[in-house]
Write a protein that holds these residues in place. Structure first.
Motif, short mmCIF file in Angstrom:
data_model
loop_
_atom_site.label_atom_id
_atom_site.label_comp_id
_atom_site.label_asym_id
_atom_site.label_seq_id
_atom_site.Cartn_x
_atom_site.Cartn_y
_atom_site.Cartn_z
N ALA A 114 0.84 -1.21 0.00
CA ALA A 114 0.00 0.00 0.00
C ALA A 114 0.87 1.25 0.00
N ALA A 115 1.95 1.26 0.78
CA ALA A 115 2.86 2.42 0.82
C ALA A 115 3.53 2.61 -0.52
N MET A 116 3.93 1.52 -1.16
CA MET A 116 4.57 1.62 -2.47
C MET A 116 3.60 2.17 -3.51
N LEU A 117 2.38 1.69 -3.50
CA LEU A 117 1.36 2.17 -4.43
C LEU A 117 1.08 3.65 -4.21
N LEU A 118 0.98 4.05 -2.96
CA LEU A 118 0.74 5.45 -2.64
C LEU A 118 1.90 6.32 -3.12
N SER A 119 3.13 5.84 -2.92
CA SER A 119 4.28 6.63 -3.38
C SER A 119 4.28 6.77 -4.90
N TRP A 120 3.90 5.72 -5.62
CA TRP A 120 3.81 5.80 -7.08
C TRP A 120 2.75 6.82 -7.50
N VAL A 129 1.76 9.41 -5.78
CA VAL A 129 2.27 10.76 -5.48
C VAL A 129 3.26 11.20 -6.56
N VAL A 130 4.18 10.31 -6.95
CA VAL A 130 5.15 10.64 -8.01
C VAL A 130 4.42 10.93 -9.32
N PHE A 131 3.44 10.11 -9.66
CA PHE A 131 2.69 10.31 -10.89
C PHE A 131 1.94 11.66 -10.86
N ALA A 132 1.33 11.97 -9.70
CA ALA A 132 0.59 13.23 -9.57
C ALA A 132 1.55 14.41 -9.68
N MET A 133 2.76 14.30 -9.15
CA MET A 133 3.73 15.40 -9.22
C MET A 133 4.18 15.62 -10.64
N LYS A 134 4.33 14.56 -11.42
CA LYS A 134 4.75 14.68 -12.83
C LYS A 134 3.64 15.28 -13.68
N MET A 135 2.40 15.06 -13.29
CA MET A 135 1.28 15.58 -14.06
C MET A 135 1.14 17.09 -13.87
N ASN A 136 1.60 17.62 -12.74
CA ASN A 136 1.49 19.08 -12.49
C ASN A 136 2.59 19.81 -13.10
#
Length: 110
Positions: free
Chosen positions: A95-101, A103-110
């Motif tokens: 779950a932590a790994m999925l959440l970190s992915w 977050v990284v994906f959301a940061m790249k989209m902004n």
């Protein structure tokens, strides 16, 4: 076949004093660990005895088996608890790994 015995599941069945087919149970006491015995189907637990039909089905185990089996059962319980803890920790890590992915994906989209 002798009186009181009936071929059934597992090979043999026995009739209790009530005239009902006795059900097979297994003893988990340290003195008779793993021994099977037929009991009256009216007996629901330690408080209710039905017609009090009782007879050992299995032969008594040797002293070595009586001393080894409880330790093995404790070891199995300990390993099963450890496995359950590892599975729970694994779910948290996934779950932590999925959440970190995410977050990284959301940061790249902004």
């Amino acid at each position: 076949m002798e009186t009181g015995e009936k071929q059934g599941e597992g090979g043999h069945g026995q009739w209790c004093h009530c005239g009902k087919l006795a059900r097979m149970q297994t003893s988990w006491t340290s003195s008779n660990l793993g021994r099977r015995f037929p009991v009256c189907p009216k007996s629901k637990g330690r408080g209710e005895k039905g017609c009090r039909f009782f007879q050992w089905f299995d032969a008594e185990m040797c002293e070595r088996s009586k001393s080894l089996i409880p330790g093995l059962l404790r070891k199995i319980d300990r390993v099963e608890k450890e496995n359950a803890n590892i599975r729970a920790k694994s779910k948290i890590l996934w779950a932590a790994m999925l959440l970190s992915w995410l977050v990284v994906f959301a940061m790249k989209m902004n």
